[in-house]
Every structure is written in structure tokens, then in C-alpha cells.
Motif scaffolding. Structure first.
Motif, short mmCIF file in Angstrom:
data_model
loop_
_atom_site.label_atom_id
_atom_site.label_comp_id
_atom_site.label_asym_id
_atom_site.label_seq_id
_atom_site.Cartn_x
_atom_site.Cartn_y
_atom_site.Cartn_z
N GLY A 167 -7.00 18.85 23.79
CA GLY A 167 -8.06 17.91 24.10
C GLY A 167 -9.34 18.22 23.38
N CYS A 200 -4.15 16.22 24.90
CA CYS A 200 -4.47 15.82 26.26
C CYS A 200 -5.34 16.88 26.92
CB CYS A 200 -3.16 15.63 27.01
SG CYS A 200 -3.22 15.90 28.76
N ILE A 201 -6.39 16.43 27.59
CA ILE A 201 -7.28 17.36 28.28
C ILE A 201 -6.80 17.58 29.72
CG2 ILE A 201 -8.90 15.56 29.04
CD1 ILE A 201 -10.14 18.84 27.62
N GLY A 228 -0.73 18.85 21.90
CA GLY A 228 -2.17 19.06 21.75
C GLY A 228 -2.54 20.29 20.94
N THR A 271 -7.21 13.95 19.33
CA THR A 271 -6.91 15.25 19.90
C THR A 271 -5.79 15.09 20.91
OG1 THR A 271 -7.86 17.20 20.96
CG2 THR A 271 -8.66 15.07 21.72
N GLY A 307 -8.45 11.09 22.86
CA GLY A 307 -7.34 11.88 23.39
C GLY A 307 -6.03 11.12 23.24
N GLU A 339 -7.66 8.76 31.87
CA GLU A 339 -7.26 8.30 30.53
C GLU A 339 -7.48 6.80 30.39
OE1 GLU A 339 -6.42 10.14 28.09
OE2 GLU A 339 -5.57 12.00 28.88
#
Ligand SMILES: Cc1cc2nc3c(=O)[nH]c(=O)nc-3n(C[C@H](O)[C@H](O)[C@H](O)COP(=O)(O)O)c2cc1C
Ligand code: SF4
Ligand code: SF4
Ligand code: SF4
Ligand code: SF4
Lengths: 315, 584
Positions: free
Chosen positions: B110, B41-42, B197, B39, B6, B48
């Protein structure tokens, strides 16, 4: 042209559909107070004094910017409106020096006029004020920053002349102020001393320096005349006191003309009993000049001189 | 086998780039056949850097807080086929927090690689615009958005279809579409998350909107403080052009062509206000214009213009691909779909969450956010940032929808949720937000420029113990006036934090003003430190630590604080081992 019918304070107004509420009100003889509005300038809606109530609309709206619509019912002095106006004026007075006794603008100041109209007074408080700063670098314009109410008029009127655009805003929020170029002194800036901005400033923040201390509006007579420097003729006024013409000031630009210093000096020279020394700007400095130089007639006078001596020789 | 790191701004700040490098090296050293990707950001900032592992059967394992050591361990564990034994596999609780969300606008964040258009296309991307161009008229597109019930996510919550339609109906052939990616609300970063993202979702949403309103040119106004977002947008735009989605006749139908450009705005918070944004786009000082005329009538260079927020646009491809009904099936009667919130403040699991509209505040803060940090008591949540208001505990069970939030005096805004615990002083909190607005006021109109300053001065006086009876009423009068008389949304909402804290925590204001006490013990000027002679053993540690020698006393005798000298630094309170120092 399409017309619309609306009601303002119970009066019926039939006006072109392109009108704003403020214009429509004027048409039926209702004056809505405004500090930042001027029919010749772009609308900014900044001072918020011209707020009115429109029936069926929960919010107050600025009448300078709101277009009329058919069947609109407007109240310009409702309780809600008057309360908002008093608040606007109070906030302006809370950040304004209490200097009306000696202010050159007294009697012509719009803030004074509306404060009187809505019975809003100066009050003491220990909060912040705008910093006291006066720019005295120009012989023609005095800028008193503490008195500025940020109506934007000077910026907009200077901007109208493409090669001037001297005035801008600096900073933001409570620190916002009017600046000459990149916040220079008037002398250093590219200002050409046309005094357009002075003619439109509603308060004593931009003043005609050559008029200061000489007379105030109720003191003597004011006579309008047209500048004779060029054929367009901007509007000027000569102010006289005790039968003496003491000062000349620019009133408004003529059709298609920008107002200029040469015109102003010509008008002073021709109208004043006792004209003050003229100054012209060279390389960002005001320097004393002869009237011949200031009025840009040196060449003509030289030529006349030469012709005179030729005439003399021939005799 | 694949490892995905991420790499949003938040992940990178937490060390994701370093983790990526280590993984790269370790994979090479191990000789294993593991692909490595990136990827966006979730949303789980507190976990993180996050790394996903997808094995050959497509099974996903998520590793959290991946530092250098863990990164090395991950590769080892993969090689040894025992990833589940890794200590940093995401906990069930955190997985559940993710499962409670419903991701529409963040659907790809993400998950896919934002710098690879194929991954967007594989996830169903650019299908919606194809459907629009090949099968639908612009009016039908607007109708679909109407069915979806989508409302603007930038603050005001205006129905999106209505704005599309107003711009479409507005006379003129030259029209513009603008994306508001200024995101100035402190603490909010949902727009950044989409830009970093899933930039193609925004691009596709804008092409669809451009088609709907009849604008062939779009501008993304993105804050210059988002360099990674700008970089990824640029990459995505170049790829979209290469594939024929930008600057070309779309699908060769001879119907529509759309061009897009980025304008980096180094402006202030107020530049997010749509008319100020337009001024800034035109190269002027970013100050708001009076409305009406609205941008749909007179926008960019006087032409009909439609302005929407990033999150709003990101929802559009989903709606056109799945139908307005699919979107409308989520949420409540008046608020359809989902909303992204940025959880911040005194919360255990801060970050971005996307939830169906109508979820209760309690479920968001406690169910997903894990509750209050350090298990303290919940006091209030500020919704809508500096333009919003605080919502006290008694409303924890209201559903999050536009109408319910507005009723409390707060606003949905762009989705900021700042959680406050019992130690927060609400007067101080209101002062904090007002200080922000006061500084960000553009200075154009009188009520906001002058009024917010006066309110701030009053709050400063109150928190310094100089408040006077009547101050609360003055704050209310001035606050309501500023809200009703200001030129733009900034001033029109500036007083909300003050008005809502007065509404729900009036007793705290009264305590500050009348009793000169800060109940939350935050306002320094209102505190008094005293030593309880019963508890004081005369150890002298406080006296030795007091920076101003306010404490007197001899060894083994109770000590005393001279309140005239004490500067309320709290040092004695901290160092006393016998709990003898108290603060009131
Ligand atoms: C002071 C102020 C700041 C704003 N900042 C933003 C912003 O950063 N991003 C945004 O999308 N909208 C912002 N808005 C709202 C915009 O004016 C506008 O309503 C919005 O971009 C419309 O998009 P939407 O209909 O998709 O919500 C702000 C409004 C105000 C008054
Ligand atoms: S005097 Fe003329 S040029 Fe100078 S600032 Fe005023 S309007 Fe502009
Ligand atoms: S100087 Fe005068 S005209 Fe210019 S903004 Fe200030 S008050 Fe208005
Ligand atoms: S409300 Fe504030 S930010 Fe908006 S125009 Fe007025 S001064 Fe500027
Ligand atoms: S609070 Fe600080 S200044 Fe006051 S007595 Fe304790 S140590 Fe000294």
C-alpha cells in the motif's frame, strides 16, 4: 548395519535402525493389525489401524511409518491404542455393507478378522453409506465399490508395473473411490486383467469373478503352484471342492514378473477339471475366445498341423 | 506531486482500476503536473478504493471510497490547492486504526509500487541479502533468525530458524526451498496482499533462506485463483533477474546463486499442507504423506526441503536488515514480532491488520476493527479458520500470542479472525466450518474421511431438531479421536470448531437437543412463529404475504398461524407492523 534396541510390549527387540516399529514388532512375534500396510508397497499410513503409543510422546503414531530409535518404549495394545483401533474399525463398518454371509471374501477378509479381534460390530444408523455400485463388465474381476475401505493397496500394486498404472483415486473426502483410468468400466479401461489388485485387496471390493460362488476358503482345499506359462513362475492357487478342481486364482507375482492373464488362463487350462470359456479384450471389449487364441498358441498349433500333414505325406 | 491508487485484488474489486482511469484522464485534461502510480493493498477493505496524494513537500493525504465523482473532485481539489476540504479524506478514526498497527511483513504494502523494483530498493530492499552474502556465513544468518524468535506464520508456528537449520544440517547437496502461497483458509488473504503488494519482499526473503539452508532452487507454490499475484510475481522475478538477484552469482562474490520459479496450484485446501503440497509439486494427487520423515529429511523428490509461508519469508529481509533484536523487540516473550490478521464477519472495519504479538483480542477487534457491526453484542471470535476454534467474550482480554491462543482451544493459524455477534448460533457456526473440512478432506485416512462426515451428520440432526441426549458426548468422543488419529493437520484440527463451541457454549447445544430451541434463532427447523392476539389488529397483511397460506383469520380479528403448514420463512414477522408476530 546399525542396530537399535527398543522395547515393545515389554519385549526387548534388537533390529536394524532402518526398521519401522511394525517390522520390529513382527520380529519379536507381535502382530500389529494393519489394513493398508504391505511390505512390498510404499507406505501410505492411511488406514490408521496400526497406531501405537510411544512412551514420552503424547500423540499416537502409525507403526508402519515410524522408524525405530534406540531406547524407544512402545505399547501396541494399550487402552488408548485399543480405543483408537475400535473407533477406526467402527467407522469402517459404519460405511460397509453387512454382507459377510454371502461375501466371497468371508474367511479371508482382513476387516472381518480385525472386527472380530476387537469385537466391533455392524450397527444401524441413518447416516450416509457409499453408493452401491458393482462393476461386472469384466469376466475376471468384480469391483464392488460399497465394500472398498480405501486402503490404497490396489492402486499401489497396479502402479508398480510401469505400463499398467490403471487404478487411481477419484473424488475426495467421503466420496473418494478407486477408479479404473478416468473412472471407466473395467472393460473400457486399459486394465489387462492380471489380477494383481485382486490378490492384494483386503476385503471383498475387488474379487476374482471366475471364483465367485464356486467355493469359499473353508469349503475345500487350496493348493499352491507356480504358473508354467513363462519360466519365472508367478504364484497361483488351485481351489478344489469335493475332489474337483473348481477354480484357479493368482496369489502373487513372481520375482521380477508382473502376473498376467495368459499365465492365469494357462493355469486354468492345465489345472481345472472344467475350465470356463476364456475371454480376451479387443478394442475395449471382452470377447469369447478359443483356448488356442487365449493361450496364444494358434501359430504353434498351425505349424504342428502343417508338420503333421507333411509327415503324413512323407509316409 | 503524485497520486497513488491502491490496486490490490480487493481495491480492484471495489473499482480501483476505474478510479485510476478517471484520474488519468482528469490529470491530462487539467494539464496539472501530477504523477500517477499504483500500489498494493493497505488492508482497509472497507475503505476501498483508496488513493494517496503526496504533495511536493512530501505530505500525504489519503482519500477513501474513491468512486468516479470523487476521483474527478480529487483532481479539481489538487489543482485548486484545497485537498483538505475534500469530503473523502480519511477520517481521524481510521487513521488512528492504522497508526495502532505495526507493519513489518506488510511494511511496503500500500506504499510502494509492486511492479517497480526501484521503489522496493529505495525503501531499503535487497540490502539484507547484500549483507548476508558479503558479511555473513549461512550459520550466522540462521543465528540472526534465531535471535529474532520468528515462528512460522503458515499455521503451526514452528520456529523458523529451527527449520532452516534442520534443512541446512540434512545430508545432501541438492536441496530445495519452497514457498507455501496456497492460502486456502477461507477469508484469509494476508499472503495475497504480500504477493500483490510487495513481491520483492518475498523474493528477497527466499534468497536469504536459500543461502541459509544451502538451496539454490526455490519454488513458489501459489494458488491459481490468484492471477494478479502470479502476474506481479512474474514481473518482480524478471526485474530481480535483470538486477542480478536471481540466476546470477550474487554480488560477484562467487558464493551463491539462486533460481526461482512459480508453480500455480489448482489444488484443494489440503494442498496447503506441506507434504500434500510436495506431492502436488511432483505432479501427483495432492494428498499428505506420513511424517516423519519431515520435508527437511525427505522433501521434494526425496531431497531435503524447507517449506515456509509467504508472511514468514516476508519478515526475513527485515530481520537481516535490522537485526534479529529489532524484530524480537516487538511482541511477547514466546511470540516475537507482529502477526497479520484478516478481520471478517460481523465487524465494522473488516480487512487486514498487522499488529504486535501480545495485543489483546479486544484491542484488535474494538480498537482497530471498530467493534461489532451494527453495534450488536460480541459473542465470539473464530481464530485459525476451519482448523481453529472459537474464543468467547470472557477471553477478550487475553493477549494474542501462540501459547495464550492455544490454551483457549483455538489456534493462531494463518491469522483468520471471524467475528460473531449475539445473533450467531454456535452450533450452526460449528456445522459451517465442519462442512468445509469434511468437503476438503482428501479422503486418504479413515478418521478424517469417515469421521468428519459422521460428526457433520450429527450436527445436521441437532440443528434440525432431531438431536438426542448423548449426542454431545458422542461428538466429543469422535472429535477427540479424529484429532488424535488423523494423518495430517487437516484431520488433526478438523474437530476444533466443534470441540470449542461445546466447551464454551454447551448450553446452546443442550437447548437444541433437549428443548428443541435455537437460542440465537438461526436454526429454522427449531423456530415457531406465533401471533399475539393482544397485539394483532387483524390487518390481514401477514395472511396475504404468507406463501403457504398458513395464516387464517378475518379482517379486524386476531389471526392465527397453523404450525403444521408454516414453513418458517419469516415473512409474516417481517411484514407485521404491530409487532404481533413473534418467533421463538
Ligand atoms: C490442511 C492444511 C492446510 C494448510 N494450508 C496452508 C497454507 O495455505 N499456507 C501455508 O503457508 N501453510 C499452510 N499449512 C501449513 C503448512 O503445512 C506448513 O506448516 C507451513 O507452510 C510451514 O510454513 P511456516 O513454518 O512458515 O509456517 C496448512 C496445513 C494444513 C494441515
Ligand atoms: S487387473 Fe492388473 S492391470 Fe487391471 S487394475 Fe488390477 S492390477 Fe491393474
Ligand atoms: S479396492 Fe480393495 S485394495 Fe483397492 S482400495 Fe479398495 S479395499 Fe483397498
Ligand atoms: S487427515 Fe484428512 S486431509 Fe489429512 S490425510 Fe487424512 S483424509 Fe486426507
Ligand atoms: S413464517 Fe412464513 S410460512 Fe410461517 S406463517 Fe409466517 S409467512 Fe407463513
Amino acid at each position: 548395519m546399525r542396530y537399535v534396541t527398543l522395547t515393545i510390549d515389554g519385549k526387548k527387540a534388537v533390529v536394524p535402525a532402518s526398521y519401522t516399529i511394525l517390522q520390529a514388532a513382527e520380529e519379536v512375534g507381535i502382530e500389529i493389525p494393519a489394513l493398508c500396510y504391505d511390505p512390498d508397497l510404499e507406505i501410505v499410513g492411511a488406514c490408521r489401524l496400526c497406531l501405537v503409543e510411544i512412551e514420552g510422546n503424547p500423540k499416537l503414531h502409525t507403526s508402519c511409518s515410524m522408524a525405530v530409535t534406540d531406547g524407544m518404549v512402545v505399547h501396541t495394545e494399550s487402552e488408548k491404542v485399543v480405543h483408537a483401533r475400535k473407533m477406526v474399525l467402527q467407522l469402517l463398518l459404519d460405511n460397509h455393507p453387512n454382507d459377510c454371509l454371502t461375501c466371497q471374501k468371508a474367511g479371508e477378509c482382513l476387516l472381518q478378522k480385525y472386527a472380530y479381534m476387537y469385537d466391533v460390530k455392524f450397527r444401524e444408523h441413518d447416516g450416509a453409506y457409499k453408493p452401491e455400485y458393482t462393476d461386472t463388465s469384466s469376466p475376471y474381476i468384480l469391483k464392488d465399490e460399497a465394500k472398498c475401505i480405501l486402503c490404497h493397496k490396489c492402486v499401489r500394486i497396479c502402479e508398480q508395473v510401469a505400463d499398467r498404472q490403471v487404478l487411481t483415486f477419484a473424488n475426495r473426502g467421503f466420496e473418494t473411490k478407486v477408479a479404473f483410468d478416468a473412472d471407466m468400466s473395467i472393460e473400457e479401461s486399459s486394465c489387462v486383467s492380471c489380477n494383481r489388485c485382486v490378490t492384494i485387496c483386503p476385503v471383498g471390493a475387488l474379487l476374482d469373478k471366475r471364483l465367485m460362488g464356486k467355493t469359499r476358503i473353508w469349503d475345500g482345499e487350496v493348493t499352491e503352484f507356480k504358473c508354467k506359462s513363462c519360466e519365472y513362475g508367478c504364484d497361483f492357487e488351485v481351489l478344489s471342492k469335493n475332489g474337483k478342481n473348481v477354480a484357479v486364482r493368482a496369489k502373487s507375482p513372481g520375482e521380477g514378473r508382473p502376473l498376467c492373464l495368459k499365465g492365469r488362463l494357462t493355469s486354468e487350462f492345465l489345472n481345472l477339471d472344467d475350465p470356463e470359456t476364456p475371454y480376451i479384450k479387443e478394442d475395449g471389449k471382452f470377447i469369447e475366445a478359443s483356448w488356442e487364441k487365449a493361450l496364444e498358441i494358434e501359430g504353434i498349433l498351425d505349424k504342428l498341423d502343417k508338420m503333421d500333414s507333411k509327415d503324413a505325406e512323407q509316409c | 506531486m503524485k497520486l497513488i491508487v491502491g490496486q490490490g485484488s480487493c481495491g480492484i474489486a471495489a473499482g480501483a482500476s476505474k478510479a485510476y482511469k478517471i484520474l488519468e484522464e482528469e490529470i491530462k485534461n487539467s494539464g496539472a503536473n501530477i504523477k500517477l502510480g499504483s500500489t498494493g493493498c493497505i488492508g482497509m477493505c472497507y475503505l476501498e478504493p483508496i488513493v494517496d496524494f503526496i504533495d511536493d513537500d512530501g505530505k500525504k493525504t489519503t482519500f477513501v471510497k474513491v468512486d468516479e465523482e470523487i476521483a474527478k473532485q480529487i483532481v479539481k481539489d489538487i489543482v485548486a490547492s484545497k485537498v483538505d476540504s475534500n469530503e473523502n479524506v480519511i477520517s481521524d478514526e481510521d487513521k488512528e486504526a492504522l497508526a495502532k498497527q505495526k507493519r513489518i511483513s506488510l511494511r511496503n504494502c500500500g506504499i510502494i509500487d509492486p511492479e517497480n523494483i526501484d521503489e522496493y530498493i529505495e525503501s531499503g530492499g535487497y540490502k539484507a541479502i547484500e549483507r548476508c552474502i558479503k558479511e555473513m556465513t549461512p550459520e550466522e544468518v540462521i543465528e540472526e533468525v534465531k535471535v529474532s524468535g520468528l515462528r512460522g506464520r503458515g499455521g503451526a508456528g514452528f520456529p523458523t530458524w529451527f527449520k532452516f537449520n534442520a534443512a541446512r544440517q540434512s545430508p545432501g547437496t541438492e536441496k530445495y526451498l519452497v514457498c507455501n502461497a496456497d492460502e486456502g483458509d477461507p477469508g484469509a488473504f494476508m499472503d495475497r496482499s504480500v504477493l500483490e503488494g510487495d513481491p520483492h519482499a518475498l523474493i528477497e526473503g527466499m534468497i536469504i533462506a536459500g543461502y541459509a539452508i544451502g538451496a539454490s532452487e526455490g519454488i513458489i507454490y501459489v494458488r491459481a485463483e490468484y492471477p494478479l499475484a502470479i502476474k506481479r510475481l512474474n514481473i518482480a522475478m524478471a526485474q530481480a533477474e535483470e538486477r542480478g538477484y536471481l540466476n546470477k552469482d550474487l554480488f560477484g562474490e562467487g558464493k551463491f546463486k539462486f533460481s526461482l520459479r512459480i508453480k500455480a496450484g489448482a489444488g484443494a485446501f489440503v494442498c496447503g499442507e506441506e507434504t500434500a503440497l510436495l506431492e502436488s509439486l511432483e505432479g501427483n494427487r495432492g494428498t499428505p504423506r506420513p511424517k516423519p520423515p519431515f520435508p527437511a529429511q525427505k522433501g521434494y523428490w526425496g531431497k531435503p526441503t524447507n517449506i515456509n509461508n509467504v508472511e514468514t519469508f516476508a519478515n526475513v529481509p527485515f530481520i537481516l536488515a535490522n537485526g534479529g533484536d529489532a524484530f524480537a523487540a516487538v511482541g511477547t516473550e514466546d511470540s516475537k514480532g507482529t502477526k497479520v490478521f484478516a478481520l471478517a464477519g460481523k465487524i465494522k472495519k473488516g480487512g487486514l491488520v498487522e499488529v504486535p504479538m501480545g495485543m489483546t483480542i479486544r484491542e484488535i477487534i474494538f480498537g482497530i476493527g471498530g467493534g461489532i457491526a451494527e453495534d450488536k453484542g460480541f459473542k465470539a471470535v473464530q481464530m485459525g479458520g476451519p482448523s481453529g476454534g472459537c474464543i468467547p467474550a470472557e477471553f477478550l482480554d487475553i493477549p494474542v500470542d501462540y501459547a495464550s491462543i492455544t490454551k483457549t482451544g483455538a489456534i493462531m493459524g494463518s491469522g483468520g479472525m471471524v467475528v460473531m455477534d449475539e445473533t450467531t448460533c454456535m452450533v450452526d457456526m460449528a456445522k459451517f466450518f465442519l462442512d468445509f473440512t469434511c468437503k476438503e478432506s482428501c479422503g486418504k485416512c479413515t478418521p478424517c474421511r469417515e469421521g468428519t462426515k459422521r460428526m457433520l451428520e450429527m450436527l445436521e440432526k441437532i440443528t434440525e431438531g432431531k438431536g438426542e441426549p448423548g449426542d454431545i458426548e458422542k461428538l466429543e468422543e469422535l472429535g477427540k479421536f479424529i484429532n488424535s488419529a488423523s494423518l495430517c493437520g487437516l484431520g488433526q484440527t478438523a474437530s476444533n470448531p466443534v470441540l470449542t463451541t461445546i466447551r464454551y457454549f454447551r448450553d446452546e447445544y443442550e437447548a437444541h437437543i433437549n428443548d428443541k430451541k435455537c437460542p440465537a434463532k438461526q436454526c429454522k427447523a427449531l423456530l415457531t412463529y406465533t401471533i399475539d392476539p393482544e397485539k394483532c389488529t387483524g390487518c390481514t397483511i401477514c395472511a396475504r404475504n404468507c406463501p403457504v397460506e398458513a395464516i387464517t383469520g378475518t379482517l379486524k380479528e386476531p389471526h392465527k398461524i397453523n404450525p403444521d403448514i408454516c414453513i418458517k420463512c419469516g415473512k409474516c414477522y417481517e411484514v407485521c407492523r404491530f409487532g404481533a408476530v413473534s418467533v421463538e
